[in-house]
Design an enzyme around this catalytic site. Structure first.
Site, PDB file in Angstrom:
ATOM      1  N   LYS A 158      39.681  69.170  76.333  1.00  0.00           N
ATOM      2  CA  LYS A 158      38.825  68.273  75.545  1.00  0.00           C
ATOM      3  C   LYS A 158      37.495  68.026  76.278  1.00  0.00           C
ATOM      4  CE  LYS A 158      41.817  68.354  72.365  1.00  0.00           C
ATOM      5  NZ  LYS A 158      42.692  67.410  71.715  1.00  0.00           N
TER       6      LYS A 158
HETATM    7  C1  LIG Z   1      44.018  67.256  71.004  1.00  0.00           C
HETATM    8  C2  LIG Z   1      44.171  66.544  69.702  1.00  0.00           C
HETATM    9  C3  LIG Z   1      45.138  65.554  69.504  1.00  0.00           C
HETATM   10  C4  LIG Z   1      46.256  65.272  70.457  1.00  0.00           C
HETATM   11  O1  LIG Z   1      45.924  65.013  71.739  1.00  0.00           O
HETATM   12  P1  LIG Z   1      46.957  65.332  72.932  1.00  0.00           P
HETATM   13  O2  LIG Z   1      46.297  64.636  74.066  1.00  0.00           O
HETATM   14  O3  LIG Z   1      47.015  66.808  73.080  1.00  0.00           O
HETATM   15  O4  LIG Z   1      48.264  64.727  72.596  1.00  0.00           O
HETATM   16  C5  LIG Z   1      45.143  64.861  68.308  1.00  0.00           C
HETATM   17  N1  LIG Z   1      44.266  65.145  67.332  1.00  0.00           N
HETATM   18  C6  LIG Z   1      43.342  66.105  67.471  1.00  0.00           C
HETATM   19  C7  LIG Z   1      42.390  66.345  66.358  1.00  0.00           C
HETATM   20  C8  LIG Z   1      43.277  66.858  68.646  1.00  0.00           C
HETATM   21  O5  LIG Z   1      42.369  67.823  68.749  1.00  0.00           O
END
Ligand SMILES: *Cc1c(COP(=O)(O)O)cnc(C)c1O
Length: 373
Positions: free
Chosen positions: A188
């Site tokens: 991210k």
């Molecule tokens: C990455 C993501 C999540 C979940 O996050 P995690 O930290 O991997 O549990 C939820 N929604 C979206 C749109 C994402 O890209």
């Protein structure tokens, strides 16, 4: 670096530096490695402030944060929550964790975000709220959503897991709905390894989120549990990483925009072959991933296109499958033709701070050859 090493350009790459080492080292030296410690409230406050709201509640993942957000809004078995058909699966999974049903709304052709005009027809007497997703870093057109939600008495949760720092009409995402949810997974915009956060202006929602995150323990009475909660806590080590990452978020976002501007310049001549990301006049896009959608004119199918790029050392990702075709969420009543079309022909290109102009030029040249083949 090594002459005969094959070229490999990863799709994403976290940037971890001296500050991260220093703060994590402090956790180890002080032995505050678990879910108490000074970095957790510091990270919560700093990240919430960055989003433009007073409160943040850190969690063990973005998915856990989404689950907490839905529980805090009181979502229960039998309820319905509107979610975009085109998103990462966690958005819909969190709804199912609550025993509720995700109702899938179609996408806009150009921003790839949920189509506000289609939301109204998804509302039933069971609908409790809407989760908007700022997909790939482009904010959703929030004003019409918020207006509709106000009139129909629905909550709005922003899944901003891909959009840290993105802006809608000058306001940071996460600050626009009742709750904003972020992920700090390794790929991210900023990372804590695994981790997430819910941000909000509402102190009652903050208290409820904290209660549910910490096994449901009464904050004034040790080992007294008035509700069934979860262990969704973030560790001090994760928060230390997050605090260090947050210090450099502006640089990271500028580097991403630079990479995007190189892609726009290098891919512009392929307009007949490729649909590129848009940035609406009210939006500040953070380009979590720079996507392309293959137009009809491209003879090669999407998966062969990606395989050929991998052959050339360019790692890519397909767009997400629309959720309503995945086995646990299969829903024949969902009408998402635009999401289906985008999903089938979309490819995310490498998008991260370490990419050089030469690498982007190289990637674009490979894309061009494949488009014309
Ligand atoms: C990455 C993501 C999540 C979940 O996050 P995690 O930290 O991997 O549990 C939820 N929604 C979206 C749109 C994402 O890209």
């Amino acid at each position: 670096m090594i002459g005969d090493k094959r070229k490999f350009i990863p799709v994403s790459h976290p940037i971890l530096g001296a500050k991260e080492k220093q703060l994590v080292q402090e956790c180890l030296d002080s032995s505050w490695v678990s879910s108490a410690g000074r970095f957790i409230p510091l990270f919560e406050e700093a990240f919430a402030r960055y989003c433009g709201v007073p409160y943040g509640v850190a969690a063990s993942s973005g998915t856990a944060a989404l689950h907490l957000a839905l529980l805090a809004m009181g979502v229960r078995p039998g309820d319905e929550v509107i979610v975009p058909g085109l998103t990462y699966v966690a958005t819909a999974n969190a709804v199912v964790y609550c025993g509720a049903r995700p109702v899938f709304v179609d996408s806009e052709h150009e921003t790839w975000n949920l189509d506000v005009r289609r939301v109204r027809e998804c509302i039933t007497p069971k609908t409790r709220g809407i989760i908007v997703v700022h997909l790939y870093g482009h904010p959703v057109d929030m004003d019409p959503i918020l207006e509709l939600a106000r009139r129909r008495r629905l909550f709005v949760i922003e899944d901003a897991a891909q959009a840290h720092g993105a802006e809608y009409r000058g306001k940071r995402v996460g600050s626009l709905g009742e709750l904003g949810v972020f992920s700090f997974f390794g790929n991210k915009i900023i990372t804590t390894g695994e981790g997430g956060m819910v941000v909000t202006r509402d102190p009652d929602l903050r208290d409820r989120l904290r209660l549910l995150r910490g096994q449901g323990m009464d904050p004034g009475r040790r080992y007294w549990f008035p509700v069934v909660g979860y262990n969704y806590r973030m560790t001090n080590i994760q928060a230390a990483l997050g605090l260090a990452q947050l210090e450099y978020i502006q640089e990271r976002l500028e580097e991403r925009r630079q990479v995007a501007s190189w892609y726009y310049r290098e891919l512009a001549r392929l307009h007949d072959y490729l649909q590129l990301p848009v940035e609406r006049e009210w939006a500040r896009h953070v380009f979590w991933l720079f996507g392309i959608v293959l137009r009809e004119k491209v003879a090669l199918d999407r998966d062969h296109f990606m395989a050929a790029l991998a052959e050339a050392g360019v790692e890519t990702r397909p767009f997400f499958y629309p959720i309503h075709i995945l086995p646990p969420h299969r829903d024949a009543s969902a009408r998402c033709p635009v999401a289906e079309a985008i999903a089938a022909r979309g490819i995310s290109l490498p998008t991260h701070s370490l990419l050089t102009e030469d690498e982007v030029r190289y990637i674009a040249r490979q894309v061009e050859v494949l488009c014309r083949s």
